[in-house]
Design an enzyme around this catalytic site. Structure first.
Site, PDB file in Angstrom:
ATOM      1  N   ASP A  25       0.902  -1.115  -0.141  1.00 38.23           N
ATOM      2  CA  ASP A  25      -0.032  -0.052  -0.040  1.00 38.23           C
ATOM      3  C   ASP A  25       1.063   1.353  -0.141  1.00 38.23           C
ATOM      4  OD1 ASP A  25      -2.250  -1.269  -0.073  1.00 38.23           O
ATOM      5  OD2 ASP A  25      -2.748  -1.213   2.419  1.00 38.23           O
ATOM      6  N   ASP A  64     -16.955  12.847   9.626  1.00 38.34           N
ATOM      7  CA  ASP A  64     -15.999  11.824   8.994  1.00 38.34           C
ATOM      8  C   ASP A  64     -14.878  11.755  10.052  1.00 38.34           C
ATOM      9  OD1 ASP A  64     -14.261  10.583   7.473  1.00 38.34           O
ATOM     10  OD2 ASP A  64     -13.699  12.142   6.092  1.00 38.34           O
ATOM     11  N   LYS A 111     -16.589  15.697  -0.574  1.00 38.58           N
ATOM     12  CA  LYS A 111     -15.270  15.661  -0.741  1.00 38.58           C
ATOM     13  C   LYS A 111     -14.819  14.354  -1.103  1.00 38.58           C
ATOM     14  CE  LYS A 111     -13.273  14.875   3.716  1.00 38.58           C
ATOM     15  NZ  LYS A 111     -14.221  14.526   4.640  1.00 38.58           N
TER      16      LYS A 111
HETATM   17  N1  LIG Z   1     -12.009  10.514   4.438  1.00 37.01           N
HETATM   18  C1  LIG Z   1     -11.869  10.829   2.872  1.00 37.01           C
HETATM   19  N2  LIG Z   1     -13.062  11.543   2.652  1.00 37.01           N
HETATM   20  C2  LIG Z   1     -13.019  11.556   1.130  1.00 37.01           C
HETATM   21  N3  LIG Z   1     -12.104  10.962   0.496  1.00 37.01           N
HETATM   22  C3  LIG Z   1     -11.233  10.362   1.028  1.00 37.01           C
HETATM   23  C4  LIG Z   1     -11.009  10.101   2.360  1.00 37.01           C
HETATM   24  N4  LIG Z   1      -9.952   9.444   2.382  1.00 37.01           N
HETATM   25  C5  LIG Z   1      -9.490   9.151   1.375  1.00 37.01           C
HETATM   26  N5  LIG Z   1     -10.270   9.783   0.173  1.00 37.01           N
HETATM   27  C6  LIG Z   1      -9.801   9.712  -1.052  1.00 37.01           C
HETATM   28  O1  LIG Z   1      -9.848   8.270  -1.386  1.00 37.01           O
HETATM   29  C7  LIG Z   1      -8.851   7.631  -2.124  1.00 37.01           C
HETATM   30  C8  LIG Z   1      -8.880   6.365  -1.942  1.00 37.01           C
HETATM   31  O2  LIG Z   1      -8.341   6.375  -0.440  1.00 37.01           O
HETATM   32  P1  LIG Z   1      -7.942   4.799   0.320  1.00 37.01           P
HETATM   33  O3  LIG Z   1      -7.870   4.919   1.603  1.00 37.01           O
HETATM   34  O4  LIG Z   1      -8.843   3.758  -0.501  1.00 37.01           O
HETATM   35  O5  LIG Z   1      -6.818   4.510  -0.684  1.00 37.01           O
HETATM   36  P2  LIG Z   1      -5.091   5.222  -0.413  1.00 37.01           P
HETATM   37  O6  LIG Z   1      -5.148   5.599   1.052  1.00 37.01           O
HETATM   38  O7  LIG Z   1      -5.084   6.164  -1.186  1.00 37.01           O
HETATM   39  O8  LIG Z   1      -4.153   4.261  -0.817  1.00 37.01           O
HETATM   40  P3  LIG Z   1      -3.619   3.181  -0.022  1.00 37.01           P
HETATM   41  O9  LIG Z   1      -4.099   1.885  -0.547  1.00 37.01           O
HETATM   42  O10 LIG Z   1      -2.157   3.252  -0.282  1.00 37.01           O
HETATM   43  O11 LIG Z   1      -3.799   3.227   1.331  1.00 37.01           O
HETATM   44  C9  LIG Z   1      -7.887   8.781  -1.667  1.00 37.01           C
HETATM   45  O12 LIG Z   1      -6.708   8.546  -2.483  1.00 37.01           O
HETATM   46  C10 LIG Z   1      -8.384  10.035  -1.488  1.00 37.01           C
HETATM   47  O13 LIG Z   1      -8.638  10.762  -2.555  1.00 37.01           O
END
Ligand SMILES: Nc1ncnc2c1ncn2[C@@H]1O[C@H](COP(=O)(O)OP(=O)(O)OP(=O)(O)O)[C@@H](O)[C@H]1O
Ligand SMILES: [K+]
Ligand SMILES: [Mg+2]
Length: 677
Positions: free
Chosen positions: A304, A341, A392
């Site tokens: 990740d 959130d 967002k």
């Molecule tokens: N609390 C949130 N509210 C809205 N959008 C979010 C939030 N957290 C993350 N995101 C968006 O969603 C995307 C995906 O998040 P996710 O946690 O699934 O993957 P990541 O953390 O970017 O990747 P990884 O797999 O490396 O953890 C993020 O890149 C961001 O753009």
């Protein structure tokens, strides 16, 4: 507590117990599991009988020689057993300390919303219990109500309490840990005897230790070699008789034991146990030796981005308005989308707003319905009672959402997105219905030393793939900065499993880490799945390893330990077989020299007498086992390099060394033995 126990290497108790166990393990039923050493045991018994009743078997018997052979053989067995017992010892000591921490506790079971006091051992899957401040959590489970800080030092050795709360990825609790503040309701997820601590005990105790496929293959090879040499030695007697040399049975047995691979046969199981133990010392629980070995053979590693390659405490650090919007407006909508959130990202938005002295109208959010963040949607937000929808999320997701409502995309959005993403940051777009107000800049940094670690992995021939839900530009920036081989951006949880399957279809072994419930299928699919102890029970059950420190980058070290285990086994096998070749040259010429003078040309070692040559080789064969125990336990020195390079390096060191060492060793022992025989 576990940790302190782990740090202690060899205590006097462990060594003492191992000495006792090496005698207990002489039981033929136990020895039978190790065919090479079982043959040695049969030989030992035969020599003993010949020594005790020389007339009965028609052998004149040389008492001194026979007795020496008997004791040397006996010590060969004891040394091999000692190696295994020593390797097992540390695990047993850990198991004892875990067992003592597993005291009988009472549980407050909820029955029709009334509390009934029962014994923890009576709890079954699905029962609900209340745990108050200061109480021990009576069993493994999931928090279904409340939030508490929990002291998990009994299993992780880490004294700082961790927060456990209902819902999400931090709801799993482990029996035997202690609630230090607040009160939670836990739904029990394991039946008696199947708890995490029970599993830990049987793991460190080696109760469930099964031979790995690699060990079975090697054992088959060693057994075949043993059978071949048995035939060679048995047919040697009539051949010798034919040329007029009479070889006595103890000599034949000594020759056989010198030729069969006793060194690796004696150390094999110690190497495996010690390899698993090294993983445990590292605060990683491997569910099987197979998992540790698979780690040593990994071709592809899936990592990740957030939290593994980067620190992962993604914090809002800037509001970047786009189009006609201003900072205050953007910050207010960002905050409104984040009031409920609970993710670190969401909370950091509210903190940044306060830090910048900005504000929002809290009344607007009252009665609104909260939209939780999901990796699938990549958005979070709230639907207000006045009908407006606030979101967002990832720029791409929010853009699609706005376009679907007929909205327009401000020109400066791309520009700002690129600025943030090319600095390695995560841009979150903020929108209300069809209008985008701007971006939240989430900052994250690559952990130091990552580049060097990926460099090492590459030199071992391991391909690294970074998976992230983030946008391609941020992903590319972090990938470049960290030096991974490949990356997948905007990946959804199911994409991980697709990558794993694709790699496996090409015959590759894949390792990954994960903590969430949605990682569970991929953790199960991977050849090495390392779950975080802080993660959900689903993830922990699917994985074949659990990191008690919850540090996802540890997978890199686990792979190194696995490689070291395989290398140690390979090196000692090479050494053992090379050794036997040298012993052959010590004994065969000595046996035939008298009858066939031409044989003396082969007597390169110029050993004292035929008898002393045989004894010296046999004594060397015995003492090489304890001499190699430290290497078997610690593992051979390990440098990251390709498997081809490793192979040739090991052949050189352990193959050549294995041939040469006995020449020197046997010669030395012969000089001493000859003084006395
Ligand atoms: N609390 C949130 N509210 C809205 N959008 C979010 C939030 N957290 C993350 N995101 C968006 O969603 C995307 C995906 O998040 P996710 O946690 O699934 O993957 P990541 O953390 O970017 O990747 P990884 O797999 O490396 O953890 C993020 O890149 C961001 O753009
Ligand atoms: K041998
Ligand atoms: Mg994430």
């Amino acid at each position: 507590m576990m940790n302190q126990q782990r740090k202690k290497l060899l205590t006097r108790e462990i060594v003492g117990q191992a000495v006792i166990d090496s005698v207990v393990k002489l039981n033929p039923k136990v020895m039978m599991r190790n065919p090479v050493m079982f043959v040695v045991e049969i030989g030992t018994i035969v020599v003993l009988l010949l020594t005790m009743f020389p007339g009965y078997f028609g052998t004149e018997g040389r008492l001194g020689f026979n007795l020496t052979v008997f004791f040397t053989l006996l010590f060969t067995l004891l040394f091999a057993n000692f190696a295994e017992a020593l390797a097992e010892g540390r695990g047993k000591a850990q198991a004892d300390s875990l067992k003592s921490s597993k005291r009988e506790v009472a549980a407050n079971k909820l029955v029709d919303s009334k509390i009934v006091i029962v014994l923890a051992a009576e709890l079954r899957k699905g029962d609900r219990v209340v745990v108050e401040q200061g109480e021990m959590i009576p069993g493994d489970g999931e928090v279904i109500e409340g939030l508490a800080s929990v002291d998990e030092s009994a299993i992780t050795g880490e004294s700082a309490p961790v927060i456990k709360e209902a819902g999400g990825d931090f709801c799993s609790v482990t029996g035997g840990t202690k609630v230090v503040s607040d009160r939670i309701v836990v739904r029990i997820t394991s039946d008696p005897g199947e708890s995490f601590i029970d599993r830990m005990i049987s793991l460190v105790e080696g109760a469930k230790r099964q031979k790995t496929p690699n060990e079975i293959a090697l054992n088959t090879l060693l057994t075949s070699l043993t059978i071949i040499f048995l035939l060679v030695v048995v047919t040697l007697a009539p051949i010798a008789d034919y040329v007029g040399v009479h070889i006595e049975i103890p000599v034949l047995i000594a020759l056989l034991v010198c030729l069969i691979p006793t060194t690796i046969g004696g150390l094999l199981s110690a190497i495996g146990i010690a390899g698993m133990d090294r993983v445990t010392q590292f605060n990683v629980l491997a569910m099987s030796g197979k998992a540790v070995e698979a780690a040593g053979d990994i071709n592809t590693m899936i990592l990740d981005k957030t939290g593994t390659i980067t620190f992962g405490n993604r914090m809002a650090s800037e509001f970047a308005p786009v189009g006609q919007a201003d900072v205050q407006e953007l910050a207010a909508w960002a905050a409104i989308s984040s009031v409920k959130d609970e993710t670190p990202e969401g909370r950091s938005v509210l903190e940044l707003m306060k830090l910048q002295g900005l504000s929002y109208d809290n009344a607007l959010t009252e009665g609104g319905s909260f939209i939780e963040f999901k990796a699938e949607t990549r958005m979070s937000g709230i639907d207000l009672t006045d009908g407006r929808h606030v979101r967002k999320g990832s720029v791409d997701a929010v853009r699609q959402w706005v376009l679907a409502q007929g909205g327009e995309i401000p020109e400066s959005l791309m520009q700002e997105t690129n600025r943030i993403a090319s600095a390695g940051g995560t841009p979150l777009a903020v929108a209300v219905d069809s209008r985008i107000f701007g971006l939240i800049y989430l900052k994250d940094t690559v952990k130091p030393g990552m580049k060097e670690r990926f460099e090492q992995l590459r030199s071992m021939g391991i391909r690294t793939v970074m998976c992230t839900g983030d946008n391609p530009l941020t992903a590319a920036t972090i990938a470049r900065e960290a030096g991974v081989d490949d990356f997948i951006a905007e990946s959804k949880p199911e994409d991980k499993i697709a990558v794993i399957r694709r790699e496996q279809a090409e015959g590759k072994l894949v390792a990954m880490t994960g903590d969430g419930t949605n990682d569970a299928p991929a953790l199960a699919q991977a050849d090495v799945g390392l779950a975080m102890n802080s993660g959900t029970n689903a993830a922990k059950e699917a994985a074949n390893m659990i990191d008690l420190d919850s540090d996802p980058s540890k997978i890199i070290e686990v792979v190194a330990i696995g490689k070291q285990l395989l290398m140690t086994r390979g090196a000692l096998t090479t050494f053992s077989i090379a050794n036997d070749v040298a012993k052959y040259f010590a004994i065969i010429p000595a046996m035939f020299m008298v009858a066939i003078p031409a044989m003396s040309a082969l007597n390169v070692m110029r050993l004292g007498s035929p008898m002393s040559a045989i004894l010296s080789a046999l004594i060397f064969n015995a003492i090489i086992i304890p001499l190699l125990i430290p290497l078997a336990m610690k593992g051979v020195a390990y440098k990251p390099m390709s498997s081809m390079k490793l192979l040739s390096r090991n052949l050189l060191i352990y193959g050549l060394g294995g041939v040469l060492a006995p020449f020197a060793g046997i010669k030395l022992i012969d000089m001493l033995v000859h003084l006395w025989v």
